[in-house]
Each structure stands twice: as structure tokens, then as C-alpha cells.
Motif scaffolding. Structure first.
Motif, mmCIF file in Angstrom:
data_model
loop_
_atom_site.group_PDB
_atom_site.id
_atom_site.type_symbol
_atom_site.label_atom_id
_atom_site.label_comp_id
_atom_site.label_asym_id
_atom_site.label_seq_id
_atom_site.Cartn_x
_atom_site.Cartn_y
_atom_site.Cartn_z
ATOM 1 N N PRO A 98 46.998 36.123 32.376
ATOM 2 C CA PRO A 98 48.011 37.253 33.151
ATOM 3 C C PRO A 98 47.826 38.421 32.671
ATOM 4 O O PRO A 98 47.600 39.529 33.223
ATOM 5 C CB PRO A 98 49.400 36.488 32.833
ATOM 6 C CG PRO A 98 48.976 35.060 32.581
ATOM 7 C CD PRO A 98 47.627 34.809 32.041
ATOM 8 N N ASP A 99 47.775 38.568 31.358
ATOM 9 C CA ASP A 99 47.644 39.874 30.578
ATOM 10 C C ASP A 99 46.026 40.465 31.011
ATOM 11 O O ASP A 99 46.063 41.734 31.277
ATOM 12 C CB ASP A 99 47.742 39.613 29.158
ATOM 13 C CG ASP A 99 47.711 41.057 28.540
ATOM 14 O OD1 ASP A 99 48.404 42.022 28.790
ATOM 15 O OD2 ASP A 99 47.027 41.180 27.498
ATOM 16 N N LEU A 100 45.116 39.729 30.726
ATOM 17 C CA LEU A 100 43.702 40.230 31.226
ATOM 18 C C LEU A 100 43.791 41.020 32.449
ATOM 19 O O LEU A 100 43.066 41.840 32.887
ATOM 20 C CB LEU A 100 42.844 39.067 31.027
ATOM 21 C CG LEU A 100 41.862 39.230 29.725
ATOM 22 C CD1 LEU A 100 40.956 37.673 29.667
ATOM 23 C CD2 LEU A 100 41.376 40.368 29.472
ATOM 24 N N LEU A 101 44.176 40.003 33.354
ATOM 25 C CA LEU A 101 44.277 40.416 34.903
ATOM 26 C C LEU A 101 44.898 41.661 35.159
ATOM 27 O O LEU A 101 44.448 42.490 35.699
ATOM 28 C CB LEU A 101 44.599 39.321 35.738
ATOM 29 C CG LEU A 101 43.832 38.073 36.053
ATOM 30 C CD1 LEU A 101 44.670 36.837 36.688
ATOM 31 C CD2 LEU A 101 42.765 38.339 36.885
ATOM 32 N N ALA A 102 46.026 41.748 34.703
ATOM 33 C CA ALA A 102 46.989 43.083 34.600
ATOM 34 C C ALA A 102 46.343 44.055 33.975
ATOM 35 O O ALA A 102 46.232 45.274 34.846
ATOM 36 C CB ALA A 102 48.213 42.817 33.942
ATOM 37 N N ARG A 103 45.588 43.900 33.056
ATOM 38 C CA ARG A 103 44.762 44.969 32.220
ATOM 39 C C ARG A 103 43.866 45.666 33.112
ATOM 40 O O ARG A 103 43.600 46.670 33.440
ATOM 41 C CB ARG A 103 44.205 44.740 31.100
ATOM 42 C CG ARG A 103 45.368 45.394 29.869
ATOM 43 C CD ARG A 103 44.498 45.237 28.733
ATOM 44 N NE ARG A 103 44.487 43.806 27.954
ATOM 45 C CZ ARG A 103 43.655 43.461 27.224
ATOM 46 N NH1 ARG A 103 42.603 44.328 26.783
ATOM 47 N NH2 ARG A 103 43.532 42.221 26.990
ATOM 48 N N ALA A 106 44.774 47.289 36.400
ATOM 49 C CA ALA A 106 45.161 48.767 36.317
ATOM 50 C C ALA A 106 44.300 49.568 35.974
ATOM 51 O O ALA A 106 44.077 50.716 36.468
ATOM 52 C CB ALA A 106 46.095 48.762 35.007
ATOM 53 N N GLU A 107 42.847 49.172 35.486
ATOM 54 C CA GLU A 107 41.665 49.916 35.350
ATOM 55 C C GLU A 107 40.862 49.946 36.649
ATOM 56 O O GLU A 107 40.026 50.585 36.733
ATOM 57 C CB GLU A 107 40.807 49.425 34.507
ATOM 58 C CG GLU A 107 41.310 49.404 32.864
ATOM 59 C CD GLU A 107 40.689 48.306 32.007
ATOM 60 O OE1 GLU A 107 41.125 48.382 30.824
ATOM 61 O OE2 GLU A 107 39.871 47.853 32.359
ATOM 62 N N GLY A 108 41.269 48.968 37.578
ATOM 63 C CA GLY A 108 40.399 48.895 38.933
ATOM 64 C C GLY A 108 39.357 48.106 38.772
ATOM 65 O O GLY A 108 38.054 48.247 39.523
ATOM 66 N N GLY A 109 39.272 47.269 37.795
ATOM 67 C CA GLY A 109 37.933 46.380 37.523
ATOM 68 C C GLY A 109 38.211 44.984 37.591
ATOM 69 O O GLY A 109 39.356 44.655 38.398
ATOM 70 N N ALA A 110 37.734 44.086 37.026
ATOM 71 C CA ALA A 110 37.706 42.749 37.431
ATOM 72 C C ALA A 110 37.602 42.018 35.916
ATOM 73 O O ALA A 110 36.855 42.439 35.107
ATOM 74 C CB ALA A 110 36.748 42.035 38.083
ATOM 75 N N VAL A 111 38.356 40.829 35.738
ATOM 76 C CA VAL A 111 38.325 39.971 34.683
ATOM 77 C C VAL A 111 36.847 39.393 34.606
ATOM 78 O O VAL A 111 36.516 38.668 35.763
ATOM 79 C CB VAL A 111 39.256 39.127 34.356
ATOM 80 C CG1 VAL A 111 39.103 38.206 33.326
ATOM 81 C CG2 VAL A 111 40.649 39.775 34.167
ATOM 82 N N ALA A 136 44.664 35.220 40.626
ATOM 83 C CA ALA A 136 43.499 36.265 40.991
ATOM 84 C C ALA A 136 43.073 36.208 42.439
ATOM 85 O O ALA A 136 43.166 35.206 42.991
ATOM 86 C CB ALA A 136 42.460 35.878 40.015
ATOM 87 N N ARG A 137 42.861 37.473 42.752
ATOM 88 C CA ARG A 137 42.219 37.533 44.076
ATOM 89 C C ARG A 137 40.831 37.854 43.996
ATOM 90 O O ARG A 137 40.342 37.984 42.888
ATOM 91 C CB ARG A 137 42.630 38.844 44.864
ATOM 92 C CG ARG A 137 44.086 38.718 45.103
ATOM 93 C CD ARG A 137 44.808 40.181 45.291
ATOM 94 N NE ARG A 137 44.537 41.190 44.204
ATOM 95 C CZ ARG A 137 45.001 42.207 43.801
ATOM 96 N NH1 ARG A 137 45.598 42.728 45.049
ATOM 97 N NH2 ARG A 137 44.597 42.943 42.877
ATOM 98 N N PRO A 138 39.896 37.393 44.925
ATOM 99 C CA PRO A 138 38.337 37.534 44.815
ATOM 100 C C PRO A 138 38.085 38.692 44.007
ATOM 101 O O PRO A 138 37.274 38.645 43.077
ATOM 102 C CB PRO A 138 37.692 37.608 46.266
ATOM 103 C CG PRO A 138 38.901 36.782 47.019
ATOM 104 C CD PRO A 138 40.170 37.102 46.154
ATOM 105 N N ARG A 139 38.570 40.085 44.349
ATOM 106 C CA ARG A 139 38.076 41.263 43.706
ATOM 107 C C ARG A 139 38.555 41.132 42.153
ATOM 108 O O ARG A 139 38.109 42.238 41.460
ATOM 109 C CB ARG A 139 38.379 42.589 44.349
ATOM 110 C CG ARG A 139 39.975 42.700 44.372
ATOM 111 C CD ARG A 139 40.103 44.160 45.264
ATOM 112 N NE ARG A 139 41.551 44.472 45.275
ATOM 113 C CZ ARG A 139 42.302 43.871 46.278
ATOM 114 N NH1 ARG A 139 41.815 43.120 47.287
ATOM 115 N NH2 ARG A 139 43.816 44.220 46.398
ATOM 116 N N ASP A 140 39.495 40.297 41.880
ATOM 117 C CA ASP A 140 39.934 40.611 40.411
ATOM 118 C C ASP A 140 39.274 39.754 39.325
ATOM 119 O O ASP A 140 39.542 40.050 38.054
ATOM 120 C CB ASP A 140 41.233 39.854 40.395
ATOM 121 C CG ASP A 140 42.355 40.534 41.247
ATOM 122 O OD1 ASP A 140 42.204 41.762 41.177
ATOM 123 O OD2 ASP A 140 43.137 40.012 41.641
ATOM 124 N N VAL A 141 38.296 38.933 39.720
ATOM 125 C CA VAL A 141 37.419 38.365 38.853
ATOM 126 C C VAL A 141 35.918 38.103 39.131
ATOM 127 O O VAL A 141 35.568 38.060 40.491
ATOM 128 C CB VAL A 141 37.857 36.633 38.524
ATOM 129 C CG1 VAL A 141 39.020 36.491 37.886
ATOM 130 C CG2 VAL A 141 37.975 36.069 39.921
#
Ligand SMILES: C[S@@+](CC[C@H](N)C(=O)[O-])C[C@H]1O[C@@H](n2cnc3c(N)ncnc32)[C@H](O)[C@@H]1O
Length: 483
Positions: A98-103, A106-111, A136-141
Motif C-alpha cells: 500500500p505504501d509503495l504503491l502510494a509513493r 505520487a511520482e507518476g511511476g510504478a512499483v 494496483a492497476r496495470p500501470r501501477d506495477v
């Protein structure tokens, strides 16, 4: 193979050396039998094209050898894997995401997560499900799986698993992320599209990068055990360079970096021990990324790196004074002295531990527990604190908690003869004869690994505990004989 010269021991040694050079595989003399089986299996696959072990080895070393090696690899590497292997590590992933995804959002990137040595893909698909469960959505990871064995990679790519393997997946997840196809299950599009796989040889460099550069989480589990030490150190150095500063490395349960590599800090997340790439080490790590393959000198153990700054040491004389009182049986005076000292040096680990040990001797389990916990808050990865706590719990009759604490101590310091010995006693208390035997045998082995070594005295003072590895190994041998 009729009429062909048999596979001789020197063929097997030659093959072992070749596998060592090419994929870092450490085939010990006891493993040559498995190589023989692999070679026989490959000779059967090749049929008439197999013209004897000698000729085969020549082919492997010729220009065409690389392709043949790829065909042989599935037979010589161990591909055992399963979904959600090691629950605690997946609990850690669930806690971290959760924290990694939020971070990263916020940077416009992916875990970014890499499963290096992913075998047939169960690990990377488990990570995919964990990401989806965390919202997570596909663009989040970004999820990458890789393995040296091309057949394993093809299986992972297909995302299709036999029904019996899918029993390891919780039913709700199985239904959400897979569809049944006869005797197998296929990953649904939502999951499949997250996962990318490729072949990669961990022993040969050329490590993949994430889209943003460094990986946030790297799984490299149950593979280092097959490598020799120089390869392990090289692989770890490359892995570290491929990770984002602060990124976390997950190793297999029995793969501790104790005395092998000190480039990571050991940390604990939701009950799992993980290795963190130090946040400030980016420049140095980039330099080592393409460094020559020199083995590193024996490393200081990662666990020694305190996570919250080094504890402030009390003066040794002060602690020695308390120890003298304890030795003379003057427990009340020792307690007064230690409590007084601690109010002045609340972050002093040795003082905390000695006082915790004293509470334990005085049979004040609540106070003892609080003090051990305070010691762990100062330095969570201090093996002796877990050890003393385990001994205290065993004395208090809580064998389960004792075994847990002692197992942690041994993860942090596998050479603690005393830890193995007391774990054996816990197992006896739990009436688990088999595991008791194993622990006593481990105590003896830990002592034999280094019989002459004088271990550093315990940091906290514990009047009742022997630090003499030889005496403990003897006690373990007696206990073993009595079982
Ligand atoms: C025991 S499996 C572990 C699978 C998974 N990581 C797990 O823990 O469940 C080991 C895998 O390492 C792969 N392997 C062996 N040598 C390798 C190398 N040099 N580079 C990458 N993968 C390798 C094998 O093909 C096999 O699939």
C-alpha cells in the motif's frame, strides 16, 4: 547408448566444472549422481545423435554448445517452486505494497518487482495477485520474472498451471484470477497482462533494469544455495546494483547472508527477514555494477548494522560492577544498580539485556518480557536478545514462544551453539523428538565448524548461561544419545 563408452566419473567432473563456469552451479561430489541422471536423460532425448559422453562434452564446449546447454539446463537445475511460497514473505509484501504503491503513484511511476530465478512462474504470478489485491492497476506495477531455464520461462509465459498445483492458491484468489481449462488453470487477462518473463542467467551479469532504473522488490529465492560462494557474492553485488536505493531483497528461508555479503542491511517486515539496499549507497553501487568479478573479502555480517543508530554504550566498568554483584549472588543490589544506570542510559543495550536477564532469574516474567522488548526496540536484529528471551520463555514454560525467539536468534547468527542447544530443549518440551534431534545435531555441527573459536562474550550478562561452545556441544551430544 549401446556400444558407447559409459559415462565415466571424469566426464561428470568435467560437466560439473562447465556448469560452475557457465551458470555458477556448485555441484559438490555428492551431486555427481544427479548429473549422471541428467546426462543419461539427455542422451535418451538425443537418441542416435548422442555419440558418447566425451563427444557430448566437446559439443557443449564448442560454438554450438550454448544451444545444447539450454537443452540440458532443465535437467540439471532444480525447479521446485509453489504459489505463495513462504507465507511470511507474502505477508510482508502485502504490508509493504500500500505504501509503495502510494509513493510510486505520487511520482507518476510504478512499483517494480523482479522475480529472478522464477522457475515456472508460480512466484511471479503470486506477486501479481498480491499487487492486484493491494489495489494496483496495470500501470501501477511492473513485474518481471526471469530464469536461466528456457523451458521454465516458456511455462511461466503461458501462465497455465496444472490443477493440482493450484491447490496452494486460496479459493477466492483462484476464482478471481484464473479460469479453469480442463485439468489446468490459466491466468486471466487482468493478471497475465501484468507479468513479463524472459530468460536470464544470474551468473553472467547483464541484469535487467526496471523502467525507472532500480527494482523496488527483488525475489531471488532458493537459488543462491546452489551457487558457490564467489558466485553468490557476485550475484548479490549485481542484484544490489540493480535495486532502487532502499529496495528490498527476498531470499529463501535458508539463505542467510551471514558472513557472506555485507552490502545489505537486514530488516524485518511483518515477521519476515529481508535485506535492504541502503538508501544512501546509489553512487557506490553503480560503480560496482560492472566491476570485475573479484570475490569479496569475508564480510562483516549485515545483521550488525543497527537500524536505529548504534546503541549508546555504558561504561564497561559500570556494567562490570553489576556483573560482579550478580556473580556474588547479590541480586537486589545488582538490580538497584542496574535500574539506576538504566535511568541515565535508557538506550544502552547491554544494560537493558542484563537487567532483563536478572528479572528472568528473579522469576519476574512480566518485567523480563518488557525489558527484552525494550532491548529489541533499541536493536531489533540483535541475536543475543532473541536468544536470552528464548531462554527466559523456556524457563517460564512457554516452549512455543521460546522456539520462535531461538529460531530468530539462529537466523541472525547460525553459529550460536547455545541457540541450537536450547532450541533442542524446546523441541523436547514440545515432544517433537525429530526436531529435537535435528537441533542437537546442529549444535554439534555449529561447534565443529569452528571448534577453536573463542566467541565474543555476550553483550548482556547472564550469570547462568555458558558461553563455552565445547561444553554445550557435549551437552547436546548427551541429549542426543538420550533421545
Ligand atoms: C528451486 S527453483 C526456485 C524457484 C523460486 N524462486 C522459488 O523459490 O520458488 C530454482 C530456479 O533457479 C533457476 N536457476 C538455476 N541457475 C540459474 C541461473 N544461473 N540464473 C537464473 N536462474 C537459475 C532454475 O532453473 C530454477 O528454476
Amino acid at each position: 547408448m549401446k556400444g558407447e563408452p559409459a559415462i565415466r566419473p571424469e566426464h561428470l567432473s568435467e560437466l560439473a566444472a562447465l556448469l560452475q563456469r557457465t551458470i555458477g552451479l556448485d555441484v559438490r561430489p555428492g551431486g555427481l549422481g544427479a548429473l549422471r541422471l541428467a546426462l543419461e536423460a539427455r542422451s535418451q532425448e538425443l537418441g542416435a545423435a548422442f555419440r558418447g559422453a566425451g563427444a557430448y562434452l566437446e559439443t557443449l564446449q564448442s560454438e554450438a554448445g550454448e544451444e545444447e546447454l539450454r537443452q540440458l539446463l532443465p535437467l540439471v537445475t532444480v525447479g521446485k517452486t509453489s504459489f505463495f511460497r513462504d507465507e511470511r514473505q507474502f505477508a510482508a509484501v502485502a504490508a509493504l505494497l500500500p505504501d509503495l504503491l502510494a509513493r510510486r503513484r505520487a511520482e507518476g511511476g510504478a512499483v517494480s518487482i523482479w522475480s529472478a530465478a522464477c522457475a515456472t512462474g508460480e512466484e511471479i504470478y503470486s506477486l501479481g495477485m498480491s499487487a492486484l489485491e493491494a489495489g494496483a492497476r496495470p500501470r501501477d506495477v511492473e513485474l518481471l520474472g526471469s530464469d536461466v531455464n528456457p523451458r521454465a520461462v516458456a511455462a511461466a509465459e503461458a501462465g497455465r498451471f496444472e490443477a493440482r498445483r493450484m491447490r496452494e492458491v486460496r479459493a477466492d484468489l483462484r476464482h478471481r484470477y484464473f479460469e479453469r481449462e480442463g485439468e489446468a488453470y490459466s491466468a486471466r487477462q487482468e493478471l497475465r497482462q501484468l507479468v513479463r518473463v524472459q530468460t536470464h542467467n544470474l551468473a553472467s551479469g547483464g541484469y535487467p533494469s526496471s523502467r525507472a532504473g532500480g527494482w523496488d522488490l527483488v525475489f531471488c529465492r532458493n537459488i543462491l544455495i546452489y551457487f558457490d560462494t564467489a558466485t553468490v557474492q557476485r550475484v548479490l553485488s549485481w542484484l544490489r546494483s540493480s535495486m532502487a536505493p532502499g529496495g528490498l531483497l527476498f531470499l529463501g528461508y535458508s539463505e542467510s547472508l551471514f558472513r557472506v555479503f555485507d552490502g545489505f542491511e537486514l530488516t524485518e517486515v511483518a515477521g519476515a527477514f529481508l535485506y535492504r539496499r541502503p538508501a544512501g549507497a546509489a553512487r557506490q553501487a553503480r560503480r560496482t555494477a560492472r566491476a570485475p568479478l573479484a570475490p569479496q573479502p569475508p564480510a562483516r555480517q549485515a545483521r550488525a548494522a543497527p537500524l536505529q543508530g548504534p546503541p549508546v554504550r555504558t561504561s564497561e566498568e559500570e556494567l562490570a560492577g553489576a556483573a560482579e554483584l550478580l556473580q556474588g549472588g547479590r541480586f537486589v543490589a545488582a538490580r538497584e544498580l542496574l535500574e539506576g544506570l538504566l535511568s541515565r542510559h535508557p538506550q544502552d543495550l547491554a544494560l537493558r539485556l542484563t537487567l532483563a536477564n536478572l528479572y528472568s532469574l528473579l522469576r519476574e516474567p512480566e518485567r523480563a518480557r518488557e525489558s527484552y522488548q525494550a532491548a529489541l526496540a533499541i536493536e531489533p536484529l540483535h541475536a543475543e536478545t532473541h536468544l536470552f528471551y528464548g531462554v527466559e520463555r523456556l524457563g517460564a514454560g512457554d516452549a512455543e514462544a521460546a522456539a520462535q525467539a531461538l529460531s530468530r536468534a539462529l537466523f541472525l547468527d547460525p553459529d550460536l551453539v547455545i541457540g541450537h542447544y536450547f532450541l533442542g530443549r524446546c523441541r523436547e518440551a514440545q515432544r517433537d523428538v525429530q526436531r529435537a534431534r535435528l537441533s542437537y545435531a546442529n549444535a554439534i555441527k555449529a561447534y565443529q565448524r569452528n571448534p577453536g573459536a573463542r566467541r565474543k562474550p555476550f553483550l548482556g550478562y547472564y550469570p547462568d548461561l555458558s558461553e563455552d561452545g565445547g561444553a554445550l556441544a557435549r551437552s547436546a551430544a548427551y541429549a542426543l544419545a538420550a533421545l
